[in-house]
Design a protein around this motif. Structure first.
Motif, PDB file in Angstrom:
ATOM      1  N   ASP A 151       0.804  -1.223   0.000  1.00 32.72           N
ATOM      2  CA  ASP A 151       0.000   0.000   0.000  1.00 32.72           C
ATOM      3  C   ASP A 151       0.836   1.273   0.000  1.00 32.72           C
ATOM      4  O   ASP A 151       0.369   2.321   0.430  1.00 32.72           O
ATOM      5  CB  ASP A 151      -0.946   0.013   1.202  1.00 32.72           C
ATOM      6  CG  ASP A 151      -0.226  -0.049   2.551  1.00 32.72           C
ATOM      7  OD1 ASP A 151       0.960  -0.425   2.572  1.00 32.72           O
ATOM      8  OD2 ASP A 151      -0.847   0.275   3.580  1.00 32.72           O
ATOM      9  N   THR A 167      -0.177  -0.231  -4.781  1.00 30.93           N
ATOM     10  CA  THR A 167      -1.488  -0.113  -4.141  1.00 30.93           C
ATOM     11  C   THR A 167      -2.299  -1.379  -4.409  1.00 30.93           C
ATOM     12  O   THR A 167      -3.523  -1.340  -4.511  1.00 30.93           O
ATOM     13  CB  THR A 167      -2.246   1.128  -4.649  1.00 30.93           C
ATOM     14  OG1 THR A 167      -2.209   1.159  -6.080  1.00 30.93           O
ATOM     15  CG2 THR A 167      -1.629   2.397  -4.109  1.00 30.93           C
ATOM     16  N   ARG A 202      -5.491  -2.483  -2.544  1.00 28.99           N
ATOM     17  CA  ARG A 202      -6.749  -1.770  -2.792  1.00 28.99           C
ATOM     18  C   ARG A 202      -7.145  -1.845  -4.262  1.00 28.99           C
ATOM     19  O   ARG A 202      -7.945  -1.040  -4.737  1.00 28.99           O
ATOM     20  CB  ARG A 202      -6.630  -0.304  -2.374  1.00 28.99           C
ATOM     21  CG  ARG A 202      -6.221  -0.105  -0.929  1.00 28.99           C
ATOM     22  CD  ARG A 202      -6.151   1.369  -0.564  1.00 28.99           C
ATOM     23  NE  ARG A 202      -5.461   1.565   0.699  1.00 28.99           N
ATOM     24  CZ  ARG A 202      -6.037   1.427   1.886  1.00 28.99           C
ATOM     25  NH1 ARG A 202      -7.305   1.114   1.966  1.00 28.99           N
ATOM     26  NH2 ARG A 202      -5.339   1.624   2.992  1.00 28.99           N
ATOM     27  N   GLN A 261      -6.187   1.387  -6.010  1.00 26.77           N
ATOM     28  CA  GLN A 261      -6.858   2.568  -5.515  1.00 26.77           C
ATOM     29  C   GLN A 261      -6.090   3.101  -4.307  1.00 26.77           C
ATOM     30  O   GLN A 261      -5.611   2.315  -3.496  1.00 26.77           O
ATOM     31  CB  GLN A 261      -8.292   2.235  -5.107  1.00 26.77           C
ATOM     32  CG  GLN A 261      -9.158   1.769  -6.236  1.00 26.77           C
ATOM     33  CD  GLN A 261      -9.456   2.865  -7.237  1.00 26.77           C
ATOM     34  OE1 GLN A 261      -9.544   4.037  -6.865  1.00 26.77           O
ATOM     35  NE2 GLN A 261      -9.573   2.506  -8.489  1.00 26.77           N
ATOM     36  N   PRO A 262      -5.916   4.416  -4.141  1.00 32.59           N
ATOM     37  CA  PRO A 262      -6.475   5.465  -4.983  1.00 32.59           C
ATOM     38  C   PRO A 262      -5.705   5.732  -6.271  1.00 32.59           C
ATOM     39  O   PRO A 262      -6.249   6.315  -7.182  1.00 32.59           O
ATOM     40  CB  PRO A 262      -6.424   6.695  -4.069  1.00 32.59           C
ATOM     41  CG  PRO A 262      -5.269   6.418  -3.148  1.00 32.59           C
ATOM     42  CD  PRO A 262      -5.260   4.931  -2.931  1.00 32.59           C
ATOM     43  N   ARG A 275      -7.813  12.776  -0.220  1.00 34.39           N
ATOM     44  CA  ARG A 275      -7.756  11.491   0.471  1.00 34.39           C
ATOM     45  C   ARG A 275      -9.149  10.885   0.615  1.00 34.39           C
ATOM     46  O   ARG A 275     -10.095  11.562   1.025  1.00 34.39           O
ATOM     47  CB  ARG A 275      -7.153  11.692   1.855  1.00 34.39           C
ATOM     48  CG  ARG A 275      -7.118  10.428   2.710  1.00 34.39           C
ATOM     49  CD  ARG A 275      -6.885  10.777   4.165  1.00 34.39           C
ATOM     50  NE  ARG A 275      -7.946  11.625   4.689  1.00 34.39           N
ATOM     51  CZ  ARG A 275      -7.885  12.268   5.838  1.00 34.39           C
ATOM     52  NH1 ARG A 275      -6.805  12.202   6.573  1.00 34.39           N
ATOM     53  NH2 ARG A 275      -8.889  13.016   6.246  1.00 34.39           N
ATOM     54  N   VAL A 279      -6.708   4.769   4.150  1.00 37.70           N
ATOM     55  CA  VAL A 279      -5.602   5.149   3.274  1.00 37.70           C
ATOM     56  C   VAL A 279      -4.641   5.989   4.098  1.00 37.70           C
ATOM     57  O   VAL A 279      -5.002   7.069   4.574  1.00 37.70           O
ATOM     58  CB  VAL A 279      -6.105   5.932   2.044  1.00 37.70           C
ATOM     59  CG1 VAL A 279      -4.925   6.438   1.221  1.00 37.70           C
ATOM     60  CG2 VAL A 279      -7.010   5.053   1.202  1.00 37.70           C
ATOM     61  N   THR A 280      -3.422   5.486   4.277  1.00 37.63           N
ATOM     62  CA  THR A 280      -2.498   6.120   5.219  1.00 37.63           C
ATOM     63  C   THR A 280      -1.263   6.708   4.560  1.00 37.63           C
ATOM     64  O   THR A 280      -0.391   7.219   5.251  1.00 37.63           O
ATOM     65  CB  THR A 280      -2.062   5.100   6.282  1.00 37.63           C
ATOM     66  OG1 THR A 280      -1.502   3.962   5.634  1.00 37.63           O
ATOM     67  CG2 THR A 280      -3.241   4.650   7.132  1.00 37.63           C
ATOM     68  N   GLU A 321      -0.843   9.327  -2.193  1.00 43.62           N
ATOM     69  CA  GLU A 321      -0.809   8.587  -3.448  1.00 43.62           C
ATOM     70  C   GLU A 321       0.360   9.028  -4.336  1.00 43.62           C
ATOM     71  O   GLU A 321       0.671   8.364  -5.319  1.00 43.62           O
ATOM     72  CB  GLU A 321      -2.126   8.735  -4.203  1.00 43.62           C
ATOM     73  CG  GLU A 321      -2.408  10.126  -4.723  1.00 43.62           C
ATOM     74  CD  GLU A 321      -3.696  10.201  -5.533  1.00 43.62           C
ATOM     75  OE1 GLU A 321      -3.985  11.287  -6.052  1.00 43.62           O
ATOM     76  OE2 GLU A 321      -4.404   9.181  -5.640  1.00 43.62           O
TER      77      GLU A 321
END
Length: 467
Positions: free
Chosen positions: A336, A340, A343, A346-347, A433, A443-444, A447
């Motif tokens: 992540d 990513t 997910r 995503q994002p 975010r 989401v930490t 992106e």
């Protein structure tokens, strides 16, 4: 023109460094490699200075800004507090240390690029390295939580002595759980020496309390190692660190790094009573981390020459230990940051790899260490182009990812190592975010990091297939 298009244009006019050529980023006339040029441009155009700060200096509690003894990943309660905050623009250019090490099909380094970004170098600065992938051009400084704000990103404690006159002064971001690469290397060195076996049971009995490490456990060395590297389990890592202390192996580990020419890899000030106290004296830089991963990846013959003139080879670990190491990194659960995959892109899509099946539930969503990411990742599986054997790490002011990328059969070729050490941890977010959803891991990371991962991968694929 985007930095991808620009970098392709640059690449078309540069001769590929042949397999017999020495790894190079800058020659004696200061001409930088295609990797360094690309990376500096990509990092500059990513506009990391646009991230938002959830705990700016005026509002942050003292513990956020002070150097703490045990740096831990953000808890669910802290996430809730952070995500309820009103984010403000970051006060200065973030601190980033990024290396890409280009490998040939056998794993030999053929080109490198290292770029540092800080308040002193807001557009990034390429680090010159010699044919041994070593630099004396940087005065590496230990991370200082409070000093990053108060001293405009300048550190005060030298990591490597004797660099006072170096032209680049840089405070190295804290590596967070990427430090577990050093722990894994130390453990597997003991296995190769016959001091321990992965099947041995280790009874972890701390003599002090530690929130990071928790209480008594018993498990095999191999199980502790697997948990430390795949789910980033802190108590398992504490057990391994305490075991290294018990065996008198921590000083030897640090000496080995120095002997191999990995001067900034320093596993210092940990607590022999618990295996904890992971704090700022534990240091890594992206270049030395990439070199360590090159040895773990394996290559024939000499990788580089150490400062004392001896050749360094991947025989520092046995073939079986390297296989164990790479296998655990390939089964990484936390995908992540530069990727990513957890997910389903995503994002923003990152390095295009696939989540190992062990983390995917019946509904297709990923759950790691009890943290559910929530999206069905199965639709993205056919888009995978590479394997990514890597280790991530984060605390509030550290976001790090380091790994080995190799193309899947039938996909466009590439083989490289990428390491990003940054201060952009869970405290820093994007303006767009996604909102936190109850029961799901938020989401930490910005992106911008996954976009950088994708850009690096596209550049390496394009370069490989045009060489």
């Amino acid at each position: 023109m985007s930095f991808i298009t620009k970098s392709r244009a640059v690449a078309a006019g540069i001769l590929f460094l042949g397999l017999a050529a020495a790894p190079a980023q800058a020659d004696t006339e200061g001409r930088t490699s295609h990797l360094a040029r690309f990376l500096q441009q990509a990092m500059d155009e990513a506009r990391f200075q646009e991230v938002l700060d959830l705990a700016p200096p005026a509002s942050a509690p003292a513990a956020t800004l002070a150097d703490v003894e045990e740096k831990m990943a953000t808890s669910p309660q802290e996430y809730a507090r952070l995500f309820a905050a009103d984010p403000k623009p970051i006060t200065q250019q973030p601190q980033l240390d990024v290396t890409v090490l280009e490998l040939d099909p056998l794993g030999r380094p053929v080109a490198s690029g290292t770029v540092l970004m800080s308040p002193q170098h807001p557009n990034g600065v390429a680090v010159p390295v010699d044919r041994n992938l070593r630099t004396t051009a940087v005065r590496w400084r230990q991370w200082d939580d409070r000093g990053w704000y108060a001293n405009q990103g300048r550190g005060t404690i030298d990591i490597v002595p004797g660099r006072e006159q170096a032209p680049i002064d840089f405070m190295s971001p804290y590596p967070a759980s990427v430090l577990k690469l050093m722990v894994g290397f130390g453990v597997l060195r003991l296995v190769d020496k016959g001091t321990i076996a992965l099947s041995d049971t280790y009874d972890y009995r701390p003599t002090e309390t530690s929130a990071l490490c928790q209480g008594n456990t018993s498990n095999t060395v191999g199980n502790y190692l697997e948990a430390a590297l795949t789910s980033s389990n802190n108590p398992a890592t504490c057990a391994l660190v305490k075991m290294l202390h018990d065996k008198g192996a921590v000083d030897e580990l640090n000496q080995t790094f120095q002997r191999l020419g990995l001067e900034t890899l320093q596993f210092k000030n940990t607590n022999p009573a618990t295996g904890g106290r992971w704090s700022n004296p534990v240091t890594m830089t992206s270049l030395d981390t990439a070199k360590l991963l090159a040895l773990v990846n394996g290559l024939p013959g000499r990788a580089w020459t150490a400062p004392d003139g001896t050749p360094v080879t991947s025989a520092v670990l046995s073939a079986s230990s390297r296989q164990v190491f790479k296998g655990h990194l390939a089964n990484q659960g936390w995908n992540d940051m530069l990727s990513t995959a957890n997910r389903c892109d995503q994002p923003a899509p990152g390095i295009p790899h696939q989540v190992p099946s062990r983390w995917i539930g019946e509904d297709g969503s990923v759950t790691v260490a009890g943290n559910r990411f929530g999206r069905d990742v199965r639709p993205c599986a056919p888009n995978a182009q590479v394997t990514f054997a890597h280790k991530t790490g984060w605390v509030n002011n550290s976001g790090a990812d380091a790994g080995i990328v190799k193309s899947l059969p039938g996909k466009p070729g590439r083989h490289y190592i990428v390491v990003a050490l940054t201060n952009l941890g869970t405290q820093y977010v994007d303006a767009n975010r996604p909102p936190a959803e109850p029961g799901l891991f938020p989401v930490t990371f910005t992106e911008k990091l996954s976009r950088l991962g994708k850009a690096v991968d596209e550049h390496q694929s394009d370069w490989w297939n045009k060489r």
